[in-house]
Design an enzyme around this catalytic site. Structure first.
Site, short mmCIF file in Angstrom:
data_model
loop_
_atom_site.label_atom_id
_atom_site.label_comp_id
_atom_site.label_asym_id
_atom_site.label_seq_id
_atom_site.Cartn_x
_atom_site.Cartn_y
_atom_site.Cartn_z
N THR A 91 54.02 31.26 -0.10
CA THR A 91 55.42 30.87 -0.32
C THR A 91 56.02 30.59 1.05
OG1 THR A 91 55.46 32.36 -2.21
CG2 THR A 91 57.58 31.54 -1.42
N LYS A 165 58.88 26.84 -6.42
CA LYS A 165 58.53 28.26 -6.24
C LYS A 165 59.73 29.05 -5.71
CE LYS A 165 56.37 32.09 -5.43
NZ LYS A 165 56.23 33.05 -6.53
N LYS A 234 62.29 37.37 2.98
CA LYS A 234 61.79 36.12 3.58
C LYS A 234 62.03 34.96 2.61
CE LYS A 234 57.67 35.11 2.59
NZ LYS A 234 56.89 34.32 1.65
P1 NAP Z 1 50.31 40.66 1.97
O1 NAP Z 1 49.52 41.57 1.11
O2 NAP Z 1 51.31 41.22 2.92
O3 NAP Z 1 49.26 39.73 2.80
C1 NAP Z 1 49.71 38.89 3.82
C2 NAP Z 1 48.54 38.15 4.43
O4 NAP Z 1 49.02 37.32 5.52
C3 NAP Z 1 47.47 39.07 5.04
O5 NAP Z 1 46.21 38.45 4.91
C4 NAP Z 1 47.90 39.12 6.51
O6 NAP Z 1 46.86 39.44 7.39
C5 NAP Z 1 48.31 37.69 6.70
N1 NAP Z 1 49.17 37.50 7.88
C6 NAP Z 1 50.44 37.97 8.07
N2 NAP Z 1 50.92 37.57 9.26
C7 NAP Z 1 49.93 36.84 9.84
C8 NAP Z 1 49.82 36.15 11.08
N3 NAP Z 1 50.84 36.12 11.96
N4 NAP Z 1 48.66 35.49 11.33
C9 NAP Z 1 47.64 35.50 10.44
N5 NAP Z 1 47.68 36.14 9.25
C10 NAP Z 1 48.82 36.79 8.96
O7 NAP Z 1 51.12 39.57 1.12
P2 NAP Z 1 50.83 39.05 -0.37
O8 NAP Z 1 51.61 39.89 -1.33
O9 NAP Z 1 49.39 38.83 -0.56
O10 NAP Z 1 51.60 37.62 -0.28
C11 NAP Z 1 51.00 36.48 0.34
C12 NAP Z 1 51.85 35.27 0.04
O11 NAP Z 1 51.96 35.09 -1.38
C13 NAP Z 1 53.30 35.37 0.55
O12 NAP Z 1 53.75 34.09 0.97
C14 NAP Z 1 54.07 35.80 -0.69
O13 NAP Z 1 55.42 35.42 -0.61
C15 NAP Z 1 53.31 35.07 -1.77
N6 NAP Z 1 53.35 35.66 -3.13
C16 NAP Z 1 53.24 37.00 -3.31
C17 NAP Z 1 53.28 37.51 -4.61
C18 NAP Z 1 53.21 39.01 -4.86
O14 NAP Z 1 53.64 39.44 -5.94
N7 NAP Z 1 52.69 39.80 -3.96
C19 NAP Z 1 53.39 36.67 -5.70
C20 NAP Z 1 53.44 35.29 -5.49
C21 NAP Z 1 53.43 34.79 -4.18
P3 NAP Z 1 46.57 41.00 7.77
O15 NAP Z 1 45.69 41.52 6.67
O16 NAP Z 1 45.89 40.93 9.08
O17 NAP Z 1 47.90 41.71 7.84
#
Ligand code: NAP
Length: 286
Positions: A91, A165, A234
Site C-alpha cells: 500500500t 486501495k 501511514k
Molecule cells: P510488516 O509485517 O510490518 O512487514 C513489512 C515488510 O517491509 C517487512 O518485510 C520489512 O522488512 C519490510 N521493510 C520495512 N521497511 C523496510 C525498508 N526500509 N527496506 C526494506 N524493507 C523494509 O507489514 P505487513 O502487514 O506485511 O504489510 C506490508 C504491506 O501490505 C504494507 O504496505 C501494508 O500497508 C499492506 N497491507 C497490510 C495488510 C495487513 O492486514 N497487515 C493488509 C493489506 C495490505 P523487515 O522484516 O526487515 O522488517
C-alpha cells in the site's frame, strides 16, 4: 513461473508461501534475512540482493511503505532496470506508483494492492486490485489466483489501483470509527457490545468489514496486531496526500487519523489499527 518475492513481513511471507505451494519457482529477499528461513526450508531460493530476485518472469514486492519500496527499487542492488515485470502489492502513494510506472524500464510495472488481513493471506483468500497493461495483467492471472480469491482489473494506469486501495482503507477506518463510537455509547448506557454487534450485523450491517472488525472490538483483540496502527496511520497520511492532490475535502479522515495518533501514543506502536476504539472509549471515560 520464475517469481521473485521481496518483503517477507506478515503479509508477504504468507503470500510467498502460497506461491511455493502452487508450484512456482520462487526466489525470496527480505531486509532481515532470517525471515526467509522458513520459505527456504519449504523450497524457495534465497537472493542476496533484491535485484537477484528480479531475473525471472515476475518480481512481487510487499513492503511496509513508500520508503521501503523506493529503497528496494532504486537503492543499492535494487530491481530498477531488471528484466522481471514488477508487481507492486504494497500500500503505497499514488505518486510513487506513478513514478514506478514511469521508470519501470524493460520489465514493466503493475500495481496490485490487496484487501485482506494476514489470515486471509495465509488462506490464499486476498482480494487483488490490479491495474496496468492488459497483456501483463494476463500473465499474472495464475499468480493472483494462487494468492487471492478474486482479482479486480481496474484499467491500464497502475496508480488507479493504489487509489482504490487507499479509498478502501479509509472506509475501513471510517466503519471502525462509527462502530466503536456506537459500541461506546451502548456500553456506557448499559448494553453489552456483543449484543449491539449481533443486532447490527444481523439486520442492516452484515458486511464483512462490520463482522471482522466488530468481533475484534467486542473481544478487545488489539494484540498481536493483524495490521499495526502505524501502518494504518501511514495509509491515512497517503489518503490525505491524494485528497490534497485532487482537492477533495475529507473531514472524516482527520478524525480517524487523530484517533490513530492517540492510540499509538497511549498504547505503543504494536497495537492493531482497530485500537482506535480504545481512544474513543477513553474519551468517554470508559
Ligand atoms: P510488516 O509485517 O510490518 O512487514 C513489512 C515488510 O517491509 C517487512 O518485510 C520489512 O522488512 C519490510 N521493510 C520495512 N521497511 C523496510 C525498508 N526500509 N527496506 C526494506 N524493507 C523494509 O507489514 P505487513 O502487514 O506485511 O504489510 C506490508 C504491506 O501490505 C504494507 O504496505 C501494508 O500497508 C499492506 N497491507 C497490510 C495488510 C495487513 O492486514 N497487515 C493488509 C493489506 C495490505 P523487515 O522484516 O526487515 O522488517
Amino acid at each position: 513461473m520464475r517469481i521473485g518475492f521481496i518483503g517477507l513481513g506478515q503479509m508477504g511471507s504468507a503470500m510467498a508461501a502460497n506461491l511455493v505451494k502452487a508450484g512456482h519457482q520462487v526466489t525470496v529477499w527480505n531486509r532481515s534475512p532470517e525471515k526467509a528461513d522458513a520459505l527456504v526450508a519449504a523450497g524457495a531460493a534465497r537472493a542476496e540482493w533484491p535485484v537477484d530476485a528480479a531475473q525471472g518472469d515476475l518480481v512481487m514486492t510487499m513492503l511496509a511503505d513508500d520508503r521501503a519500496v523506493e529503497g528496494v527499487v532504486f537503492g543499492d542492488g535494487g530491481i530498477a532496470g531488471a528484466p522481471a515485470l514488477h508487481v507492486g502489492h504494497s500500500t503505497i502513494s499514488v505518486a510513487l506508483a506513478d513514478r514506478l510506472a514511469a521508470e519501470s524500464g524493460t520489465g514493466g510495472y503493475l500495481s496490485a494492492p490487496v484487501f485482506g488481513r494476514p489470515l486471509a493471506a495465509a488462506a490464499g483468500k486476498l482480494f487483488v486490485v490490479a491495474a496496468g497493461a492488459g497483456a501483463a495483467l494476463d500473465r499474472c492471472e495464475p499468480v493472483f489466483a494462487a494468492i487471492g480469491q478474486r482479482t479486480f482489473r481496474i484499467g491500464d494506469k497502475p496508480s488507479a489501483a493504489n487509489l482504490v486501495k487507499l479509498s478502501g482503507n479509509f472506509m475501513i477506518m471510517a466503519a471502525v470509527e462509527a462502530m466503536a463510537e456506537a459500541m461506546t455509547l451502548a456500553e456506557k448506557g448499559g448494553v453489552d457490545r456483543s449484543i449491539l454487534l449481533e443486532v447490527l450485523t444481523g439486520t442492516l450491517f452484515g458486511a464483512p468489514v462490520y463482522q471482522t472488525y466488530g468481533e475484534i472490538l467486542v473481544e478487545d483483540r488489539f494484540r498481536p496486531a493483524g495490521f499495526a496502527a502505524p501502518l494504518g496511520l501511514k495509509d491515512m497520511t497517503l489518503v490525505d496526500a491524494a485528497a490534497t492532490a485532487f482537492e477533495v475535502p475529507m473531514p472524516l479522515l482527520g478524525i480517524v487519523r487523530d484517533h490513530l495518533r492517540s492510540v499509538i501514543a497511549t498504547e505503543g506502536p504494536d497495537v492493531d489499527w482497530a485500537g482506535i476504539a480504545l481512544a474513543i472509549r477513553s474519551s468517554a471515560n470508559i
